[in-house]
Design a protein around this motif. Sequence first.
Motif, PDB file in Angstrom:
ATOM      1  N   LEU A 320       0.805  -1.225   0.000  1.00  0.00           N
ATOM      2  CA  LEU A 320       0.000   0.000   0.000  1.00  0.00           C
ATOM      3  C   LEU A 320       0.840   1.279   0.000  1.00  0.00           C
ATOM      4  N   PRO A 321       1.895   1.394   0.831  1.00  0.00           N
ATOM      5  CA  PRO A 321       2.681   2.629   0.802  1.00  0.00           C
ATOM      6  C   PRO A 321       3.521   2.799  -0.462  1.00  0.00           C
ATOM      7  N   LYS A 322       3.590   1.759  -1.300  1.00  0.00           N
ATOM      8  CA  LYS A 322       4.394   1.833  -2.514  1.00  0.00           C
ATOM      9  C   LYS A 322       3.541   2.066  -3.748  1.00  0.00           C
ATOM     10  N   MET A 323       2.245   2.273  -3.546  1.00  0.00           N
ATOM     11  CA  MET A 323       1.354   2.300  -4.701  1.00  0.00           C
ATOM     12  C   MET A 323       1.254   3.674  -5.356  1.00  0.00           C
ATOM     13  N   SER A 324       1.859   4.685  -4.792  1.00  0.00           N
ATOM     14  CA  SER A 324       1.769   6.022  -5.364  1.00  0.00           C
ATOM     15  C   SER A 324       3.048   6.797  -5.107  1.00  0.00           C
ATOM     16  N   ASP A 325       3.403   7.645  -6.065  1.00  0.00           N
ATOM     17  CA  ASP A 325       4.572   8.501  -5.879  1.00  0.00           C
ATOM     18  C   ASP A 325       4.370   9.478  -4.733  1.00  0.00           C
ATOM     19  N   ARG A 326       3.131   9.772  -4.400  1.00  0.00           N
ATOM     20  CA  ARG A 326       2.861  10.672  -3.278  1.00  0.00           C
ATOM     21  C   ARG A 326       3.385  10.077  -1.974  1.00  0.00           C
ATOM     22  N   TYR A 327       3.255   8.769  -1.834  1.00  0.00           N
ATOM     23  CA  TYR A 327       3.759   8.105  -0.631  1.00  0.00           C
ATOM     24  C   TYR A 327       5.274   7.902  -0.709  1.00  0.00           C
ATOM     25  N   LYS A 328       5.743   7.606  -1.916  1.00  0.00           N
ATOM     26  CA  LYS A 328       7.180   7.353  -2.079  1.00  0.00           C
ATOM     27  C   LYS A 328       8.012   8.574  -1.708  1.00  0.00           C
ATOM     28  N   LYS A 329       7.452   9.754  -1.916  1.00  0.00           N
ATOM     29  CA  LYS A 329       8.199  10.971  -1.592  1.00  0.00           C
ATOM     30  C   LYS A 329       8.432  11.127  -0.093  1.00  0.00           C
ATOM     31  N   LEU A 330       7.693  10.355   0.711  1.00  0.00           N
ATOM     32  CA  LEU A 330       7.853  10.429   2.168  1.00  0.00           C
ATOM     33  C   LEU A 330       8.747   9.327   2.717  1.00  0.00           C
ATOM     34  N   GLU A 331       9.322   8.508   1.828  1.00  0.00           N
ATOM     35  CA  GLU A 331      10.124   7.381   2.293  1.00  0.00           C
ATOM     36  C   GLU A 331      11.374   7.816   3.050  1.00  0.00           C
ATOM     37  N   ASN A 332      11.850   9.012   2.795  1.00  0.00           N
ATOM     38  CA  ASN A 332      13.038   9.506   3.487  1.00  0.00           C
ATOM     39  C   ASN A 332      12.695  10.469   4.619  1.00  0.00           C
ATOM     40  N   THR A 333      11.434  10.425   5.044  1.00  0.00           N
ATOM     41  CA  THR A 333      10.988  11.278   6.142  1.00  0.00           C
ATOM     42  C   THR A 333      10.690  10.408   7.358  1.00  0.00           C
ATOM     43  N   PRO A 334      11.624  10.299   8.293  1.00  0.00           N
ATOM     44  CA  PRO A 334      11.402   9.447   9.466  1.00  0.00           C
ATOM     45  C   PRO A 334      10.164   9.880  10.244  1.00  0.00           C
ATOM     46  N   ASP A 335       9.422   8.889  10.727  1.00  0.00           N
ATOM     47  CA  ASP A 335       8.231   9.077  11.550  1.00  0.00           C
ATOM     48  C   ASP A 335       7.049   9.661  10.783  1.00  0.00           C
ATOM     49  N   ALA A 336       7.157   9.798   9.455  1.00  0.00           N
ATOM     50  CA  ALA A 336       6.005  10.249   8.669  1.00  0.00           C
ATOM     51  C   ALA A 336       4.877   9.225   8.803  1.00  0.00           C
ATOM     52  N   ILE A 337       3.654   9.711   8.852  1.00  0.00           N
ATOM     53  CA  ILE A 337       2.483   8.851   9.002  1.00  0.00           C
ATOM     54  C   ILE A 337       1.541   9.103   7.837  1.00  0.00           C
ATOM     55  N   ILE A 338       1.037   8.036   7.237  1.00  0.00           N
ATOM     56  CA  ILE A 338       0.071   8.154   6.147  1.00  0.00           C
ATOM     57  C   ILE A 338      -1.102   7.229   6.407  1.00  0.00           C
ATOM     58  N   GLU A 339      -2.262   7.633   5.908  1.00  0.00           N
ATOM     59  CA  GLU A 339      -3.474   6.827   6.012  1.00  0.00           C
ATOM     60  C   GLU A 339      -3.950   6.498   4.596  1.00  0.00           C
ATOM     61  N   ILE A 340      -4.257   5.226   4.363  1.00  0.00           N
ATOM     62  CA  ILE A 340      -4.667   4.764   3.037  1.00  0.00           C
ATOM     63  C   ILE A 340      -5.925   3.920   3.188  1.00  0.00           C
ATOM     64  N   SER A 341      -6.917   4.173   2.327  1.00  0.00           N
ATOM     65  CA  SER A 341      -8.181   3.438   2.378  1.00  0.00           C
ATOM     66  C   SER A 341      -8.402   2.685   1.068  1.00  0.00           C
ATOM     67  N   PRO A 342      -7.986   1.435   0.974  1.00  0.00           N
ATOM     68  CA  PRO A 342      -8.184   0.656  -0.262  1.00  0.00           C
ATOM     69  C   PRO A 342      -9.665   0.525  -0.638  1.00  0.00           C
ATOM     70  N   GLU A 343     -10.530   0.431   0.369  1.00  0.00           N
ATOM     71  CA  GLU A 343     -11.958   0.295   0.096  1.00  0.00           C
ATOM     72  C   GLU A 343     -12.504   1.549  -0.592  1.00  0.00           C
ATOM     73  N   SER A 344     -11.991   2.709  -0.202  1.00  0.00           N
ATOM     74  CA  SER A 344     -12.409   3.948  -0.857  1.00  0.00           C
ATOM     75  C   SER A 344     -12.007   3.951  -2.324  1.00  0.00           C
ATOM     76  N   LEU A 345     -10.789   3.479  -2.601  1.00  0.00           N
ATOM     77  CA  LEU A 345     -10.311   3.440  -3.974  1.00  0.00           C
ATOM     78  C   LEU A 345     -11.143   2.476  -4.817  1.00  0.00           C
ATOM     79  N   SER A 346     -11.577   1.385  -4.210  1.00  0.00           N
ATOM     80  CA  SER A 346     -12.413   0.425  -4.924  1.00  0.00           C
ATOM     81  C   SER A 346     -13.776   1.034  -5.264  1.00  0.00           C
ATOM     82  N   TYR A 347     -14.369   1.737  -4.311  1.00  0.00           N
ATOM     83  CA  TYR A 347     -15.678   2.346  -4.548  1.00  0.00           C
ATOM     84  C   TYR A 347     -15.614   3.402  -5.644  1.00  0.00           C
ATOM     85  N   VAL A 348     -14.624   4.292  -5.559  1.00  0.00           N
ATOM     86  CA  VAL A 348     -14.568   5.378  -6.536  1.00  0.00           C
ATOM     87  C   VAL A 348     -14.238   4.830  -7.922  1.00  0.00           C
ATOM     88  N   SER A 349     -13.496   3.737  -7.991  1.00  0.00           N
ATOM     89  CA  SER A 349     -13.229   3.091  -9.273  1.00  0.00           C
ATOM     90  C   SER A 349     -14.520   2.534  -9.864  1.00  0.00           C
TER      91      SER A 349
END
Length: 529
Positions: A320-349
Amino acid sequence: MRVRSLNLLQATTRFSQLRPRSTVYQSAKCASRWSSTSTSTSPSTERQWSTPLAKTLAEAITTTGPISVAAYMRQCLTHPEGGYYTRQTSSGQDQFGTKGDFVTSPEISQVFGELVGIWLYAEWLAQGRKEKVQIIEVGPGRGTLIDDVLRTISSFKAFANSIEAIYLIEASPYLQKQQAKVLSGTEVLKKSDIGFSGSCKYIPGCKIEWCEDIRLVPKEDTSTPFILAHEFFDALPIHVFQNIAQSSIPASSTIITPTGPIKPKHGVTTPKNTWHELVVSPTSPYSDPKTRTSSTSSIEEKLDFELTVSKTPTPHSLYLPKMSDRYKKLENTPDAIIEISPESLSYVSDFAVRIGGSNVVRSKTPASSASANNTTSQQDRFSKSQPSGAALILDYGPLDTIPANTLRGIRSHTTVSPFASPGLVDLSADVDFLALADSALNASPGVEVHGPVEQSFFLSTMGIKERADGLLKGAKDEETRRRLETGWKRLVDRGPNGMGKTYKAMTIVPFNEKGPLRRPIGFGGELVG
């Protein structure tokens, strides 16, 4: 599903400083003691849980191990015996309104639903007055919004006559009955192929279908679906990840899954920073109560559950954290926190495919979301000869950033810990609108996305002041006049006590390859057709 009163929305929960062994959520504001019961620390005394659902969850976690935040949210909200939306309240009242836990925008002012109905009519005109229309609402609450929408649409006879069916996606049998009472005048519904059905009191001859999942609603090439998602995505489960510096995950870790342990064939790479999933586990019965400090007092309470950092990879943390460049840009930011909702992506698709079809693969750019690609491949290949319809999403969340630390609980119009009284507290998290847009665009080549825009902009350009002025002129007493005045202003107020800035609007409409870009009304466009 729902909306909170705005003053509560400003009091979002935040993570405390990460402790060596666990992380817990704290409320930004708290006006009273949370309702979880304290537990005895005596080994000979059985632990007391705040709710029956809390005990059920704790027993399951003891057997299987810590669970994801998504699994915790799903059980708290929709567990068949103790879920927040699937249970029947002891007082017989629902969770909405001044007597419930939160107030929705349609409850604040009838103008909100009326303008949504006018928006649908305007989009129907702009698309050439389609003859076969479906109205779909996901998470209709107690039916207030769709009631105002259908009442408004009934004034436009040609549009009303084009509606073949209305579909309400609702998992709670109790809310289904409330919706049926409002829209059909009865709680007695007929069994149908996909759930239950009843008549629509506003549109003679038009049936309303209730079902538990949008996938049960038929897709038809010649149908034009108009989809409403008001305060729906904020209630869908999220996974939470934290970027841990100097991760100790070995190159080839065993991953525990519901079907047993698996070992990656090529191992897991070990970068300087690694995403770890935050998981839910019971608090120790011997730990001291957590202390919360507000502006007026120090509050001590014992919560049933807490967040901890997973020591090993989870299936979701690997992709999940590797599925978008938006998340990848935070890979070098220690303690960064992200929230991802796969179910939301399924619904909007699903929304996008119904509007634009999925028969042609959209070309992918480097920034495209891998998860959106996966979602597209999972969709039924639905060919649509001509894209048509629209989805209108109204919810709260940031305009262009990734939500972090936004999981919150609401009870009796007060922000509480999401780990207090499971099943009795409403849970929600901010919506990632850019993630929704990416998924919609990658699910279908036949759609385009407009927004998000602030609710104040959307409602103001739709004419909320003009409609409110008309109602004020016809008000029969001062109390009605005061309610109308404060209601519509609250919806567009961009201050700390208003809803105009916190709430956003976004739409998915057909993509026109042959013509110029057409901005829908409410998103910078004008009425056409």
